[in-house]
Design a protein around this motif. Structure first.
Motif, short mmCIF file in Angstrom:
data_model
loop_
_atom_site.label_atom_id
_atom_site.label_comp_id
_atom_site.label_asym_id
_atom_site.label_seq_id
_atom_site.Cartn_x
_atom_site.Cartn_y
_atom_site.Cartn_z
N ILE A 43 -2.09 15.22 -4.57
CA ILE A 43 -1.10 14.95 -3.53
C ILE A 43 -0.53 13.56 -3.80
O ILE A 43 -1.29 12.60 -3.98
N PRO A 44 0.81 13.44 -3.83
CA PRO A 44 1.40 12.12 -4.06
C PRO A 44 0.99 11.12 -2.97
O PRO A 44 0.92 11.45 -1.78
N VAL A 45 0.70 9.88 -3.41
CA VAL A 45 0.26 8.81 -2.52
C VAL A 45 1.20 7.63 -2.69
O VAL A 45 1.65 7.33 -3.79
N ARG A 46 1.45 6.96 -1.59
CA ARG A 46 2.25 5.73 -1.63
C ARG A 46 1.48 4.66 -0.86
O ARG A 46 0.92 4.92 0.20
N LEU A 47 1.44 3.46 -1.43
CA LEU A 47 0.76 2.33 -0.81
C LEU A 47 1.80 1.23 -0.60
O LEU A 47 2.32 0.68 -1.57
N VAL A 48 2.14 0.96 0.67
CA VAL A 48 3.15 -0.05 0.99
C VAL A 48 2.58 -0.98 2.05
O VAL A 48 2.16 -0.52 3.13
N GLY A 49 2.55 -2.26 1.73
CA GLY A 49 2.05 -3.23 2.70
C GLY A 49 0.63 -2.96 3.15
O GLY A 49 0.28 -3.21 4.31
N GLY A 50 -0.19 -2.42 2.26
CA GLY A 50 -1.58 -2.13 2.59
C GLY A 50 -1.78 -0.86 3.41
O GLY A 50 -2.89 -0.57 3.82
N ARG A 51 -0.71 -0.09 3.63
CA ARG A 51 -0.80 1.16 4.39
C ARG A 51 -0.64 2.33 3.43
O ARG A 51 0.21 2.32 2.54
N ILE A 52 -1.46 3.37 3.62
CA ILE A 52 -1.47 4.55 2.75
C ILE A 52 -0.69 5.67 3.40
O ILE A 52 -0.89 5.99 4.57
N SER A 53 0.20 6.29 2.61
CA SER A 53 0.94 7.47 3.07
C SER A 53 0.77 8.58 2.05
O SER A 53 0.66 8.33 0.85
N LEU A 54 0.74 9.82 2.55
CA LEU A 54 0.66 11.01 1.71
C LEU A 54 1.95 11.79 1.82
O LEU A 54 2.55 11.86 2.90
N ALA A 55 2.36 12.42 0.72
CA ALA A 55 3.53 13.30 0.73
C ALA A 55 3.06 14.70 1.11
O ALA A 55 2.33 15.33 0.37
N LEU A 56 3.45 15.14 2.30
CA LEU A 56 3.06 16.45 2.80
C LEU A 56 4.28 17.29 3.08
O LEU A 56 5.36 16.76 3.33
#
Length: 109
Positions: free
Chosen positions: A88-101
């Motif tokens: 699952i694609p992951v993005r880390l921005v400003g210490g926050r984790i997001s997943l592409a769903l």
């Protein structure tokens, strides 16, 4: 696809993981010793072991049930083992984790 924030990097210990319940199923989110973050489906294709309870080493995870090893980068089994995990694609921005769903599935939640 849409990005959905699941928490902070510090919520996951280095060389550790956490499990996230989503409309797409359980996702294991892993943090390496050098703070890279990966996400894969949270069940081993061998016997369904909870990979988020496995041992993280380098960019790999070892299943806690039968020691199968998977690349967190590609999802593929390593060594003599066979099979693959969905990544699952992951993005880390400003210490926050997001997943592409999948947005449609997430909206149904």
């Amino acid at each position: 696809m849409g990005w959905f924030e699941i928490g902070a990097l510090e919520d996951i210990p280095q060389r550790g993981a956490r499990c996230v319940e989503t409309p797409q199923g359980r996702i294991g989110v892993f943090r390496t010793a050098d703070d890279k973050v990966y996400a894969v489906e949270d069940h081993c294709p061998h016997r369904g072991g909870p990979l988020s309870q496995g041992i993280v080493h380098g960019a790999s995870v070892t299943c806690p049930l039968h020691n199968w090893v998977f690349s967190l980068e590609t999802g593929k089994a390593l060594g003599a083992d066979e099979g693959a995990l969905k990544t699952i694609p992951v993005r880390l921005v400003g210490g926050r984790i997001s997943l592409a769903l999948d947005v449609a599935l997430a909206a149904a939640e």
